[in-house]
Design a protein around this motif. Sequence first.
Motif, PDB file in Angstrom:
ATOM      1  N   PHE A   1      27.876  31.178  36.869  1.00 49.52           N
ATOM      2  CA  PHE A   1      28.836  30.673  37.858  1.00 49.52           C
ATOM      3  C   PHE A   1      28.098  30.212  39.119  1.00 49.52           C
ATOM      4  O   PHE A   1      28.406  29.157  39.682  1.00 49.52           O
ATOM      5  N   PHE A   2      27.162  31.011  39.570  1.00 51.31           N
ATOM      6  CA  PHE A   2      26.430  30.728  40.812  1.00 51.31           C
ATOM      7  C   PHE A   2      25.665  29.410  40.718  1.00 51.31           C
ATOM      8  O   PHE A   2      25.796  28.527  41.574  1.00 51.31           O
ATOM      9  N   LEU A   3      24.898  29.249  39.654  1.00 46.06           N
ATOM     10  CA  LEU A   3      24.038  28.066  39.532  1.00 46.06           C
ATOM     11  C   LEU A   3      24.838  26.799  39.249  1.00 46.06           C
ATOM     12  O   LEU A   3      24.528  25.727  39.782  1.00 46.06           O
ATOM     13  N   THR A   4      25.868  26.908  38.422  1.00 47.06           N
ATOM     14  CA  THR A   4      26.668  25.713  38.131  1.00 47.06           C
ATOM     15  C   THR A   4      27.467  25.276  39.360  1.00 47.06           C
ATOM     16  O   THR A   4      27.622  24.074  39.607  1.00 47.06           O
ATOM     17  N   GLN A   5      27.938  26.231  40.137  1.00 43.14           N
ATOM     18  CA  GLN A   5      28.723  25.844  41.316  1.00 43.14           C
ATOM     19  C   GLN A   5      27.850  25.365  42.468  1.00 43.14           C
ATOM     20  O   GLN A   5      28.330  24.622  43.334  1.00 43.14           O
TER      21      GLN A   5
ATOM     22  N   LEU B   1      33.812  29.297  47.015  1.00 41.66           N
ATOM     23  CA  LEU B   1      34.203  30.700  46.982  1.00 41.66           C
ATOM     24  C   LEU B   1      33.532  31.450  45.839  1.00 41.66           C
ATOM     25  O   LEU B   1      33.196  32.628  45.973  1.00 41.66           O
ATOM     26  N   VAL B   2      33.335  30.775  44.706  1.00 37.51           N
ATOM     27  CA  VAL B   2      32.588  31.385  43.602  1.00 37.51           C
ATOM     28  C   VAL B   2      31.166  31.719  44.064  1.00 37.51           C
ATOM     29  O   VAL B   2      30.620  32.775  43.723  1.00 37.51           O
ATOM     30  N   LEU B   3      30.585  30.845  44.874  1.00 40.15           N
ATOM     31  CA  LEU B   3      29.239  31.099  45.408  1.00 40.15           C
ATOM     32  C   LEU B   3      29.229  32.336  46.301  1.00 40.15           C
ATOM     33  O   LEU B   3      28.308  33.161  46.225  1.00 40.15           O
ATOM     34  N   VAL B   4      30.244  32.468  47.148  1.00 33.85           N
ATOM     35  CA  VAL B   4      30.322  33.633  48.038  1.00 33.85           C
ATOM     36  C   VAL B   4      30.389  34.912  47.223  1.00 33.85           C
ATOM     37  O   VAL B   4      29.637  35.874  47.461  1.00 33.85           O
ATOM     38  N   ASN B   5      31.287  34.958  46.250  1.00 32.85           N
ATOM     39  CA  ASN B   5      31.435  36.137  45.411  1.00 32.85           C
ATOM     40  C   ASN B   5      30.161  36.426  44.619  1.00 32.85           C
ATOM     41  O   ASN B   5      29.734  37.581  44.482  1.00 32.85           O
ATOM     42  N   ALA B   6      29.509  35.365  44.121  1.00 34.62           N
ATOM     43  CA  ALA B   6      28.306  35.535  43.302  1.00 34.62           C
ATOM     44  C   ALA B   6      27.155  36.109  44.121  1.00 34.62           C
ATOM     45  O   ALA B   6      26.393  36.955  43.630  1.00 34.62           O
ATOM     46  N   VAL B   7      27.003  35.661  45.354  1.00 32.05           N
ATOM     47  CA  VAL B   7      25.930  36.179  46.205  1.00 32.05           C
ATOM     48  C   VAL B   7      26.100  37.677  46.413  1.00 32.05           C
ATOM     49  O   VAL B   7      25.125  38.448  46.363  1.00 32.05           O
TER      50      VAL B   7
END
Length: 253
Positions: A178-182, A54-60
């Motif tokens: 957040f994006f890269l770590t997740q 979900l962090v990836l979705v928000n980050a994109v």
Amino acid sequence: MSFDLNLLLFWAIAAIAAWVQTLTGFALGLILMGATGALGLMPVPQAAAITSLLVLVNAVIVLSRGWRDVDWPALKMVLLGAIPMLIVGFYLLHFLAGSALGLLQLLLGVVIAGSAAQLAARPKLRETRSPPITFFLSGLIGGTMGGLFATTGPPVIWHLYRQPMPLAAVRVTLVSVFFLTQILRTGLVISSGGITQSMLISAAGAAPSVVLGTWLARRFPPRLETATIRKTALLLLFLSGISLIFSAIGKLG
């Protein structure tokens, strides 16, 4: 996991977490992990894996507009510290989940309550930029938290907001972290065989919830001041962390 009340509640919390993060710039992962842990909606490893997605979705969504504002030197040093410790934290999570659930819950409570208290204390802005090693150290701590609970943010948030950097650069650099770590954490979940049917079902409903929460915050911002929303969210986070701590102490005792 069947389509029960816990699943619907998890999706609703995902939407609220995305709504709060869009308005305040922090803590989608903290809100989701704190509420899920306090309410006992699902095991901690599963909740952390879904939170990563979900962090990836928000980050994109965020980076599609603002990636040009990234502070690349800061991002590089934070990632140098975060990446190795995220791997350590990830395998520590699975060790504790298999042998010390009470201790794992206690750690989650401490992380949630401590992070809420830290984020409530506004960092004092520095006149000059901190040395590169300090970005690395914030990444070390954040990476450990990210591996354990998919919550890389608090140490890095606190450190970056102290820097004499434009706010747009701070926010987008944080989202990039957040994006890269997740991405890495999600890869570890996949490689360890952690993708289950129940996780996919949970994520399939939560991802649209995150998109909806983000859209609602942008399209219909509330009349309440952002500071009021931030304080309320941090108070609820702190209380959920305290609840987890006392529950874990009861189990350990």
